[in-house]
Design an enzyme around this catalytic site. Sequence first.
Site, PDB file in Angstrom:
ATOM      1  N   SER A  81       0.867  -1.191   0.000  1.00 13.15           N
ATOM      2  CA  SER A  81       0.000   0.000   0.000  1.00 13.15           C
ATOM      3  C   SER A  81       0.893   1.227   0.000  1.00 13.15           C
ATOM      4  CB  SER A  81      -0.854  -0.013   1.276  1.00 13.15           C
ATOM      5  OG  SER A  81      -1.466   1.237   1.494  1.00 13.15           O
ATOM      6  N   TYR A 106      -1.662  -0.765  10.667  1.00 11.38           N
ATOM      7  CA  TYR A 106      -1.867  -1.148   9.253  1.00 11.38           C
ATOM      8  C   TYR A 106      -0.608  -0.824   8.452  1.00 11.38           C
ATOM      9  CZ  TYR A 106      -3.879  -1.301   4.546  1.00 11.38           C
ATOM     10  OH  TYR A 106      -4.131  -1.590   3.220  1.00 11.38           O
TER      11      TYR A 106
HETATM   12  P1  NDP Z   1     -11.558  -6.048   0.432  1.00 15.00           P
HETATM   13  O1  NDP Z   1     -11.981  -5.900   1.863  1.00 15.00           O
HETATM   14  O2  NDP Z   1     -12.574  -5.796  -0.612  1.00 15.00           O
HETATM   15  O3  NDP Z   1     -10.907  -7.455   0.181  1.00 15.00           O
HETATM   16  C1  NDP Z   1     -10.161  -8.127   1.174  1.00 15.00           C
HETATM   17  C2  NDP Z   1     -10.114  -9.585   0.806  1.00 15.00           C
HETATM   18  O4  NDP Z   1      -9.331 -10.264   1.794  1.00 15.00           O
HETATM   19  C3  NDP Z   1     -11.492 -10.226   0.786  1.00 15.00           C
HETATM   20  O5  NDP Z   1     -11.573 -11.086  -0.321  1.00 15.00           O
HETATM   21  C4  NDP Z   1     -11.527 -11.005   2.083  1.00 15.00           C
HETATM   22  O6  NDP Z   1     -12.332 -12.173   1.914  1.00 15.00           O
HETATM   23  C5  NDP Z   1     -10.068 -11.392   2.230  1.00 15.00           C
HETATM   24  N1  NDP Z   1      -9.712 -11.756   3.590  1.00 15.00           N
HETATM   25  C6  NDP Z   1      -9.792 -11.016   4.719  1.00 15.00           C
HETATM   26  N2  NDP Z   1      -9.419 -11.746   5.780  1.00 15.00           N
HETATM   27  C7  NDP Z   1      -9.097 -12.980   5.312  1.00 15.00           C
HETATM   28  C8  NDP Z   1      -8.650 -14.185   5.904  1.00 15.00           C
HETATM   29  N3  NDP Z   1      -8.448 -14.296   7.226  1.00 15.00           N
HETATM   30  N4  NDP Z   1      -8.447 -15.252   5.113  1.00 15.00           N
HETATM   31  C9  NDP Z   1      -8.650 -15.171   3.785  1.00 15.00           C
HETATM   32  N5  NDP Z   1      -9.062 -14.078   3.155  1.00 15.00           N
HETATM   33  C10 NDP Z   1      -9.285 -12.985   3.922  1.00 15.00           C
HETATM   34  O7  NDP Z   1     -10.326  -5.038   0.266  1.00 15.00           O
HETATM   35  P2  NDP Z   1      -9.257  -4.820  -0.919  1.00 15.00           P
HETATM   36  O8  NDP Z   1      -9.634  -5.546  -2.121  1.00 15.00           O
HETATM   37  O9  NDP Z   1      -9.037  -3.377  -0.974  1.00 15.00           O
HETATM   38  O10 NDP Z   1      -7.963  -5.461  -0.255  1.00 15.00           O
HETATM   39  C11 NDP Z   1      -7.074  -6.300  -0.937  1.00 15.00           C
HETATM   40  C12 NDP Z   1      -5.651  -5.924  -0.560  1.00 15.00           C
HETATM   41  O11 NDP Z   1      -5.357  -4.636  -1.090  1.00 15.00           O
HETATM   42  C13 NDP Z   1      -5.394  -5.842   0.929  1.00 15.00           C
HETATM   43  O12 NDP Z   1      -4.145  -6.424   1.237  1.00 15.00           O
HETATM   44  C14 NDP Z   1      -5.346  -4.347   1.183  1.00 15.00           C
HETATM   45  O13 NDP Z   1      -4.602  -4.024   2.321  1.00 15.00           O
HETATM   46  C15 NDP Z   1      -4.710  -3.874  -0.097  1.00 15.00           C
HETATM   47  N6  NDP Z   1      -4.856  -2.467  -0.416  1.00 15.00           N
HETATM   48  C16 NDP Z   1      -6.095  -1.945  -0.666  1.00 15.00           C
HETATM   49  C17 NDP Z   1      -6.232  -0.602  -0.918  1.00 15.00           C
HETATM   50  C18 NDP Z   1      -7.561   0.018  -1.123  1.00 15.00           C
HETATM   51  O14 NDP Z   1      -7.666   1.266  -1.078  1.00 15.00           O
HETATM   52  N7  NDP Z   1      -8.626  -0.727  -1.352  1.00 15.00           N
HETATM   53  C19 NDP Z   1      -5.071   0.284  -1.002  1.00 15.00           C
HETATM   54  C20 NDP Z   1      -3.823  -0.372  -0.751  1.00 15.00           C
HETATM   55  C21 NDP Z   1      -3.731  -1.694  -0.483  1.00 15.00           C
HETATM   56  P3  NDP Z   1     -13.214 -12.905   3.031  1.00 15.00           P
HETATM   57  O15 NDP Z   1     -13.777 -11.832   3.920  1.00 15.00           O
HETATM   58  O16 NDP Z   1     -14.246 -13.617   2.208  1.00 15.00           O
HETATM   59  O17 NDP Z   1     -12.279 -13.837   3.727  1.00 15.00           O
END
Ligand code: NDP
Length: 252
Positions: A147, A161
């Site tokens: 990020s 974070y």
């Molecule tokens: P979302 O919340 O939409 O997606 C997060 C994903 O992680 C979901 O599919 C969720 O699925 C999964 N997840 C969470 N906990 C677990 C777990 N214990 N086991 C398996 N899967 C898990 O957010 P983003 O798409 O934004 O996030 C994706 C990545 O991008 C993250 O690492 C985030 O930090 C990073 N990021 C995002 C930014 C943004 O602005 N959106 C900016 C910079 C980085 P489920 O709940 O079904 O398990």
Amino acid sequence: MSSVLANNISGKVVVITGGSSGLGETTARHLASLGASVVLGARRIDKLEAIAADIRTAGGKVAVQATDVTRPDEVKALVNLAQERFGKVDVVINNAGLMAIAPLAETRVDEWDRMIDINVKGLLYGVAAALPIFQAQGSGHFINISSVAGIKVFSPGGTVYSGTKFAVRAIAEGLRHEVGGKIRSTIISPGAVESELKYGSSDTQGAAFVKDFYQQNEIPSESVARAIAYAIEQPADVDINEIVLRPTVQEF
Ligand code: NDP
């Protein structure tokens, strides 16, 4: 995109953790449309199955499995599923993540634990699951989602974070250094992108700050999917080490 590069995605087997929403889901749909076989893990199997049905209807290849990245055995099983179903593993996208924003003084220790377990240990479990396969194959590609908060400390509120996302960059760069040669390691560091991430804060003030920040800044998740595709489509002797992408209007 030239057809030569597009062909370098077609036929690849790509594992994505956190494939049930946001960046992971959009990247899965994009890579499948370019001919990759995608293997998606997350906890919400109903969401994964709905995404898989869409991808299949569009003619894509996909497998899904309920996966909690805080459990190394489940991450290993996801990577093994890719190998069993599609015969190899070309790319692992360590994407699952949680962002819980609150000042340190709130001492939300449970949320600190969850962010470290998902964002850092979950990534390491992805490495542990795939590295032996990549070494045996003599090829492979880790894509690690950090990020802009992994470049600059997002404080107050995002300190833990940020700590996890700094760790992602450190581990991904160390991985590249240690196993480079035939195995590639890419860091993707996005700014505010539309997804469910903004709903991860239980602290009322933190949640309000994030809501406002995303309303002002966020860009579609396709922006990250295209960056990931760019890293994957390079020839095997080119490792895109790091991509930083922000909404044009985002200052932080
Ligand atoms: P979302 O919340 O939409 O997606 C997060 C994903 O992680 C979901 O599919 C969720 O699925 C999964 N997840 C969470 N906990 C677990 C777990 N214990 N086991 C398996 N899967 C898990 O957010 P983003 O798409 O934004 O996030 C994706 C990545 O991008 C993250 O690492 C985030 O930090 C990073 N990021 C995002 C930014 C943004 O602005 N959106 C900016 C910079 C980085 P489920 O709940 O079904 O398990």
